[in-house]
Design a protein around this motif. Sequence first.
Motif, mmCIF file in Angstrom:
data_model
loop_
_atom_site.group_PDB
_atom_site.id
_atom_site.type_symbol
_atom_site.label_atom_id
_atom_site.label_comp_id
_atom_site.label_asym_id
_atom_site.label_seq_id
_atom_site.Cartn_x
_atom_site.Cartn_y
_atom_site.Cartn_z
ATOM 1 N N VAL A 1 -121.617 124.308 53.926
ATOM 2 C CA VAL A 1 -121.434 122.866 54.149
ATOM 3 C C VAL A 1 -121.258 122.175 52.803
ATOM 4 C CG1 VAL A 1 -122.719 120.764 54.785
ATOM 5 C CG2 VAL A 1 -122.761 122.739 56.308
ATOM 6 N N VAL A 2 -120.295 121.246 52.730
ATOM 7 C CA VAL A 2 -120.147 120.449 51.508
ATOM 8 C C VAL A 2 -120.360 118.976 51.839
ATOM 9 C CG1 VAL A 2 -118.585 119.705 49.671
ATOM 10 C CG2 VAL A 2 -118.572 122.093 50.394
ATOM 11 N N VAL A 3 -121.208 118.324 51.049
ATOM 12 C CA VAL A 3 -121.385 116.875 51.131
ATOM 13 C C VAL A 3 -120.542 116.267 50.016
ATOM 14 C CG1 VAL A 3 -123.032 114.967 50.940
ATOM 15 C CG2 VAL A 3 -123.717 117.095 52.063
ATOM 16 N N LEU A 4 -119.602 115.395 50.377
ATOM 17 C CA LEU A 4 -118.710 114.791 49.391
ATOM 18 C C LEU A 4 -119.102 113.336 49.161
ATOM 19 C CD1 LEU A 4 -116.355 116.489 51.563
ATOM 20 C CD2 LEU A 4 -115.551 116.602 49.214
ATOM 21 N N ALA B 1 -112.071 124.292 46.398
ATOM 22 C CA ALA B 1 -112.278 125.115 47.595
ATOM 23 C C ALA B 1 -112.564 126.566 47.194
ATOM 24 C CB ALA B 1 -111.052 125.034 48.509
ATOM 25 N N THR C 1 -118.163 113.399 54.469
ATOM 26 C CA THR C 1 -117.769 112.549 53.349
ATOM 27 C C THR C 1 -118.478 111.211 53.459
ATOM 28 O OG1 THR C 1 -115.569 113.584 53.373
ATOM 29 C CG2 THR C 1 -115.777 111.508 52.174
ATOM 30 N N LEU D 1 -110.967 121.638 52.550
ATOM 31 C CA LEU D 1 -112.156 122.479 52.744
ATOM 32 C C LEU D 1 -112.288 122.878 54.219
ATOM 33 C CD1 LEU D 1 -114.759 120.664 50.441
ATOM 34 C CD2 LEU D 1 -113.810 122.943 50.077
ATOM 35 N N GLU D 2 -112.108 121.916 55.089
ATOM 36 C CA GLU D 2 -112.260 122.225 56.529
ATOM 37 C C GLU D 2 -111.177 123.185 56.997
ATOM 38 O OE1 GLU D 2 -114.341 120.635 59.149
ATOM 39 O OE2 GLU D 2 -115.474 119.277 57.842
ATOM 40 N N ILE E 1 -114.847 125.470 55.824
ATOM 41 C CA ILE E 1 -116.111 124.907 55.355
ATOM 42 C C ILE E 1 -116.311 123.535 55.993
ATOM 43 C CG2 ILE E 1 -117.314 124.013 53.312
ATOM 44 C CD1 ILE E 1 -115.929 126.290 51.757
ATOM 45 N N THR F 1 -117.647 119.794 56.400
ATOM 46 C CA THR F 1 -117.878 118.757 55.392
ATOM 47 C C THR F 1 -118.373 117.472 56.034
ATOM 48 O OG1 THR F 1 -115.675 117.754 55.565
ATOM 49 C CG2 THR F 1 -115.916 119.597 54.014
ATOM 50 N N LEU G 1 -123.066 115.218 60.549
ATOM 51 C CA LEU G 1 -122.215 116.409 60.488
ATOM 52 C C LEU G 1 -122.519 117.342 61.669
ATOM 53 C CD1 LEU G 1 -121.384 118.474 57.369
ATOM 54 C CD2 LEU G 1 -122.272 119.651 59.346
ATOM 55 N N ALA H 1 -111.812 117.029 51.394
ATOM 56 C CA ALA H 1 -112.546 117.350 52.631
ATOM 57 C C ALA H 1 -111.628 118.044 53.630
ATOM 58 C CB ALA H 1 -113.134 116.081 53.241
#
Lengths: 163, 137
Positions: A157-160, A147, B17, B8-9, B13, B15, B64, B5
């Motif tokens: 935005v994060v794509v996991l 993080a 998944t 992060l949220e 941020i 996300t 998303l 995830a």
Amino acid sequence: MQKTKPIDYIERTRAQYAALNYPAYRWVENLSAPPWTPLKKPLNQCKVALICSGGIYKKGQIAFHYEDDTSFRIIRSDTPKSDLRITHFAYDMTAARKDPNVVFPNEGLQALADEGAIGEFAQNAYTFMGGIYSSRKVSSQLAPELANRVIKDEVDVVVLVPV
Amino acid sequence: MGLIARQLEELGIATVTLSSARSITQAVNPPRAIYLDYPLGQTAGRENDSVEQKSVMQQALIALQEMTEPGTITDLDLRWSLDDSWKDGVMRPKTTANPESADDRLGRNPSPQYQTQEDELIADANCPSCVFFSAAT
């Protein structure tokens, strides 16, 4: 042929561990509602980063080991797939070693950035090897550090991508 | 991955998944997820199919953007093969009735497991892009 239900991996792991006389694997279960961050701007203005747990490393980096490895790698998102490597104890890596995009979809995200569908594909991607037994270590070490990194990278935005 | 995830949220941020293991994703309960009913190991679309891979990314980002309910899992409309018999042997204990159990797990080992021997020879021992945590805590 009709589509069947998703495989229940929790149930299959339970049965398999019992058959092998292993102690039962304890899955993380979060009953509380997940935290939520609304998207603050349109996708075509967002900086998007990739975090993947398929055991991807770059040629020249130290590989993951198979004993509860909680380390991570920083990989430039424009690394060509010929320089990407895969190592993981818990899944069939045949496809990933032939085409790393199946667990590290940098080409797909780059194509979306090139088309303007997303604002920017962040330069740093982060990878680790999933299947870490200690959820405590994930919560207290790995997740906070990842993080910190993406916040510093000014990512929206994060794509996991797990395996 | 769901734990990451969620953190992060919490920190602001957004996300999404990906998942090919719906029950596990449901249990970890990430903020937003998309599910692809494929064998484990091709979470982002099938190998050497750049069109499908890009479409999976696109669908993830659209999901998303459109999701409003925390904990939503959207099922992607993609199918691995015309019949689902690949699901039968996955992670089944070996029995006489089922000698072909598909268990791909490898033994635990504390030394780095390189894909190729050459990787091991050229690996940078001081690798600045490799981040380790101390054993304590």
